[in-house]
Design a protein around this motif. Structure first.
Motif, PDB file in Angstrom:
ATOM      1  N   GLY A  56       0.787  -1.229   0.000  1.00 59.77           N
ATOM      2  CA  GLY A  56       0.000   0.000   0.000  1.00 59.77           C
ATOM      3  C   GLY A  56       0.812   1.268   0.000  1.00 59.77           C
ATOM      4  O   GLY A  56       0.323   2.313   0.428  1.00 59.77           O
ATOM      5  N   THR A  57       2.057   1.219  -0.507  1.00 56.57           N
ATOM      6  CA  THR A  57       2.916   2.405  -0.458  1.00 56.57           C
ATOM      7  C   THR A  57       3.182   3.015  -1.831  1.00 56.57           C
ATOM      8  O   THR A  57       4.049   3.867  -1.971  1.00 56.57           O
ATOM      9  N   GLY A  58       2.470   2.573  -2.863  1.00 51.47           N
ATOM     10  CA  GLY A  58       2.602   3.213  -4.167  1.00 51.47           C
ATOM     11  C   GLY A  58       3.528   2.515  -5.136  1.00 51.47           C
ATOM     12  O   GLY A  58       3.973   3.123  -6.111  1.00 51.47           O
ATOM     13  N   LYS A  59       3.802   1.219  -4.918  1.00 48.58           N
ATOM     14  CA  LYS A  59       4.682   0.499  -5.830  1.00 48.58           C
ATOM     15  C   LYS A  59       4.072   0.380  -7.227  1.00 48.58           C
ATOM     16  O   LYS A  59       4.778   0.465  -8.229  1.00 48.58           O
ATOM     17  N   THR A  60       2.747   0.186  -7.296  1.00 48.10           N
ATOM     18  CA  THR A  60       2.083   0.019  -8.594  1.00 48.10           C
ATOM     19  C   THR A  60       2.286   1.241  -9.477  1.00 48.10           C
ATOM     20  O   THR A  60       2.649   1.127 -10.653  1.00 48.10           O
ATOM     21  N   ALA A  61       2.061   2.433  -8.928  1.00 54.67           N
ATOM     22  CA  ALA A  61       2.247   3.657  -9.717  1.00 54.67           C
ATOM     23  C   ALA A  61       3.699   3.807 -10.142  1.00 54.67           C
ATOM     24  O   ALA A  61       3.982   4.280 -11.257  1.00 54.67           O
ATOM     25  N   ALA A  97      -3.955  -8.313 -10.272  1.00 50.15           N
ATOM     26  CA  ALA A  97      -3.868  -8.036 -11.710  1.00 50.15           C
ATOM     27  C   ALA A  97      -4.976  -7.081 -12.147  1.00 50.15           C
ATOM     28  O   ALA A  97      -4.736  -6.143 -12.919  1.00 50.15           O
ATOM     29  N   ILE A  98      -6.179  -7.302 -11.661  1.00 50.28           N
ATOM     30  CA  ILE A  98      -7.308  -6.427 -11.993  1.00 50.28           C
ATOM     31  C   ILE A  98      -7.056  -5.006 -11.497  1.00 50.28           C
ATOM     32  O   ILE A  98      -7.332  -4.029 -12.187  1.00 50.28           O
ATOM     33  N   GLN A  99      -6.504  -4.891 -10.281  1.00 47.35           N
ATOM     34  CA  GLN A  99      -6.233  -3.567  -9.719  1.00 47.35           C
ATOM     35  C   GLN A  99      -5.150  -2.840 -10.507  1.00 47.35           C
ATOM     36  O   GLN A  99      -5.260  -1.640 -10.772  1.00 47.35           O
ATOM     37  N   ILE A 100      -4.098  -3.560 -10.901  1.00 45.35           N
ATOM     38  CA  ILE A 100      -3.036  -2.942 -11.699  1.00 45.35           C
ATOM     39  C   ILE A 100      -3.604  -2.441 -13.019  1.00 45.35           C
ATOM     40  O   ILE A 100      -3.305  -1.328 -13.472  1.00 45.35           O
ATOM     41  N   HIS A 101      -4.435  -3.252 -13.656  1.00 45.45           N
ATOM     42  CA  HIS A 101      -5.065  -2.868 -14.921  1.00 45.45           C
ATOM     43  C   HIS A 101      -5.935  -1.627 -14.738  1.00 45.45           C
ATOM     44  O   HIS A 101      -5.915  -0.703 -15.576  1.00 45.45           O
ATOM     45  N   LEU A 113      -1.484   3.807 -25.671  1.00 42.07           N
ATOM     46  CA  LEU A 113      -1.036   2.425 -25.528  1.00 42.07           C
ATOM     47  C   LEU A 113      -2.219   1.532 -25.165  1.00 42.07           C
ATOM     48  O   LEU A 113      -3.091   1.921 -24.380  1.00 42.07           O
ATOM     49  N   THR A 114      -2.264   0.331 -25.722  1.00 39.86           N
ATOM     50  CA  THR A 114      -3.353  -0.596 -25.459  1.00 39.86           C
ATOM     51  C   THR A 114      -2.995  -1.558 -24.342  1.00 39.86           C
ATOM     52  O   THR A 114      -1.842  -1.982 -24.215  1.00 39.86           O
ATOM     53  N   LEU A 115      -3.994  -1.930 -23.544  1.00 40.48           N
ATOM     54  CA  LEU A 115      -3.786  -2.788 -22.376  1.00 40.48           C
ATOM     55  C   LEU A 115      -4.523  -4.105 -22.538  1.00 40.48           C
ATOM     56  O   LEU A 115      -5.650  -4.144 -23.051  1.00 40.48           O
ATOM     57  N   GLY A 116      -3.895  -5.173 -22.084  1.00 43.69           N
ATOM     58  CA  GLY A 116      -4.534  -6.482 -22.043  1.00 43.69           C
ATOM     59  C   GLY A 116      -4.508  -7.034 -20.638  1.00 43.69           C
ATOM     60  O   GLY A 116      -3.579  -6.763 -19.875  1.00 43.69           O
ATOM     61  N   LEU A 117      -5.531  -7.819 -20.279  1.00 46.21           N
ATOM     62  CA  LEU A 117      -5.652  -8.375 -18.933  1.00 46.21           C
ATOM     63  C   LEU A 117      -5.954  -9.862 -19.047  1.00 46.21           C
ATOM     64  O   LEU A 117      -6.889 -10.258 -19.744  1.00 46.21           O
ATOM     65  N   VAL A 163       7.835  -6.466 -15.590  1.00 46.05           N
ATOM     66  CA  VAL A 163       7.586  -6.117 -14.187  1.00 46.05           C
ATOM     67  C   VAL A 163       7.120  -7.371 -13.446  1.00 46.05           C
ATOM     68  O   VAL A 163       6.202  -8.063 -13.895  1.00 46.05           O
ATOM     69  N   LEU A 164       7.745  -7.652 -12.313  1.00 49.23           N
ATOM     70  CA  LEU A 164       7.277  -8.691 -11.389  1.00 49.23           C
ATOM     71  C   LEU A 164       6.789  -7.982 -10.137  1.00 49.23           C
ATOM     72  O   LEU A 164       7.581  -7.358  -9.419  1.00 49.23           O
ATOM     73  N   ASP A 165       5.499  -8.053  -9.862  1.00 43.90           N
ATOM     74  CA  ASP A 165       4.948  -7.391  -8.685  1.00 43.90           C
ATOM     75  C   ASP A 165       4.702  -8.415  -7.584  1.00 43.90           C
ATOM     76  O   ASP A 165       4.256  -9.537  -7.856  1.00 43.90           O
ATOM     77  N   GLU A 166       4.998  -8.027  -6.349  1.00 43.18           N
ATOM     78  CA  GLU A 166       4.848  -8.903  -5.176  1.00 43.18           C
ATOM     79  C   GLU A 166       5.566 -10.233  -5.401  1.00 43.18           C
ATOM     80  O   GLU A 166       4.975 -11.316  -5.326  1.00 43.18           O
ATOM     81  N   ALA A 167       6.844 -10.141  -5.692  1.00 37.70           N
ATOM     82  CA  ALA A 167       7.627 -11.334  -5.987  1.00 37.70           C
ATOM     83  C   ALA A 167       7.637 -12.324  -4.823  1.00 37.70           C
ATOM     84  O   ALA A 167       7.668 -13.540  -5.035  1.00 37.70           O
TER      85      ALA A 167
END
Length: 433
Positions: A56-61, A97-101, A113-117, A163-167
């Protein structure tokens, strides 16, 4: 530099393309969080980054800003085919994954840019068609992505950013073999930019970083403790028969707008949900066997305060990002320190304050020493004052139970994640020519 100084860093002081600046403005972001202030100066110059910070510290952004900036400033090769993704973002759970998207849609709205989920449990053919049509940035869980990859729906030979999130959760959920499968089939580490973010940069995580990244810069916020400092933590020692009256009593007194109650088994989740509903508290239940569409509906209703409380097991709650959760209740103490940190990280997010209330009862008190050893301090305890117990507890509501099913687990990979490669069913002969 302290985290307070880092928080004074303004996005306007960073070298960002105009479309990314507009996305930040749309999202209401003006100042960097500490992990963003540490990671972005390196990442925006094209360096690989391994970052550690609390949930919850802003890693996604931080990594989305980098991905968008890199793709804008490094146009795709002229020989790139539409089904060749330019950036791959891997997450351990479908909810994450849904939240990142969702965040990427806001930050990347002006980039073109186009995004896929891609994630398990639902929309198989819809996701497949989207990837076949072509996307710039693919976000998803490893299993479902590998499924499409093996079908040659897309390929990774033009990947510019990884990108690897929450490894650390990738290891916990058994995804590392899947992750390595994908990394070995994309552009070499020297030809792409790679970022890895994790709540803990353990030796296992850093081994993954050094194996598949190009001399990554390690950045870490100066947290004095593993858990968020703004989360007030307290523990009670109730008898088993006092747990429900104590939970109800604290809830009635504090009246949280949005809270989560964690338990260790599906059976206990049903029991607690029934007691809360029976005593007039709008409550939803989230366990590992809840179908994906229903999960998303329940989470949306929880975010819009249709339900005041979400009761969940660890399996169901991994990777959830729900804003404005003011209280987390550990009705059952978790079996490990990591699970405790993960649970209470659902509150006190992005600099907000929160409360974490834990019950060390007869069945789970022996988990406490390991938890306190992991977080590095003793949790403040309070006596179970009889005045805290709800005096007139109403009977539990009736909860409709599904027959069959595989139940839930408190450890291991979520049984309902649905991201394993899909098996094609054979059609039965119809007898017609």
């Amino acid at each position: 530099m302290t985290d307070e100084h880092l928080s004074a860093t303004h996005f306007s002081g960073l070298d960002l393309p105009a479309p990314v600046r507009q996305g930040l403005e749309d999202a209401g972001f003006s100042h960097c969080t500490p992990i963003q202030a540490l990671a972005l100066p390196h990442a925006l110059t094209g360096k690989d980054v391994a970052g550690q910070a609390q949930t919850g510290t802003g890693k996604t952004a931080a990594f989305l800003i980098t991905v968008l900036t890199h793709l804008i400033r490094h146009p795709a090769p002229t020989d790139r085919r539409p089904n060749q993704v330019r950036a791959l973002i891997l997450a351990p759970t479908r909810e994450l994954a849904i939240q990142i998207h969702k965040d990427a849609l806001v930050l990347g709205a002006h980039t073109g840019l186009t995004l896929g989920l891609a994630y398990g449990g639902t929309d198989y053919d819809k996701q497949r068609k989207q990837l076949a049509d072509g996307v710039d940035i693919l976000i998803g869980t490893p299993g479902r992505i590998i499924d499409y990859f093996k079908q040659k729906v897309f390929d990774l030979r033009q990947t510019q950013v990884l990108v690897l999130d929450e490894a650390d959760r990738m290891f916990d959920l058994g995804f590392i073999k899947d992750v390595r499968f994908l990394l070995r089939r994309m552009t070499p580490a020297t030809e792409r930019q790679s970022m890895l973010f994790s709540a803990t940069l353990s030796w296992r995580v850093m081994e993954l970083a050094y194996e598949h990244m190009n001399s990554p810069v390690k950045v870490q916020t100066q947290d004095e403790q593993v858990t968020a400092e703004r989360v007030r933590q307290v523990i009670y020692y109730p008898g088993n028969e006092e747990k429900i009256p104590l939970l109800l009593g604290i809830m009635k007194r504090s009246n949280p707008d949005r809270s989560m109650v964690f338990v260790n088994t599906k059976h206990m989740a049903e029991k607690v949900t029934a007691w809360l509903q029976g005593n007039g508290i709008p409550t939803a239940l989230l366990s590992g066997d809840v179908p994906q569409r229903k999960r998303q509906r329940l989470l949306a209703q929880f975010e819009t305060s249709v339900f005041q409380v979400l009761v969940a097991t660890d399996v169901a709650a991994r990777g959830l990002h729900i804003p404005d959760v003011s209280h987390v209740f550990n009705f059952d103490l978790p079996q490990s320190g990591e699970d405790y940190v993960h649970r209470i990280g659902r509150t006190g997010r992005a600099g907000a304050e929160g409360d974490a209330v834990s019950f060390a009862c007869e069945d789970s008190a022996f988990y406490l020493p390991e938890i306190e050893s992991y977080i590095g301090f003793k949790i403040a305890s309070e006596a179970v004052d009889p005045q805290l117990l709800l005096e007139h507890v109403q009977p539990p509501a009736k909860i409709e139970r599904k027959r069959g099913g595989s139940g839930d687990r408190s450890k291991g990979r979520p049984p309902a994640d649905g991201d394993k490669p899909r098996r094609r069913r054979r059609r039965k002969p119809t007898g017609k020519n």
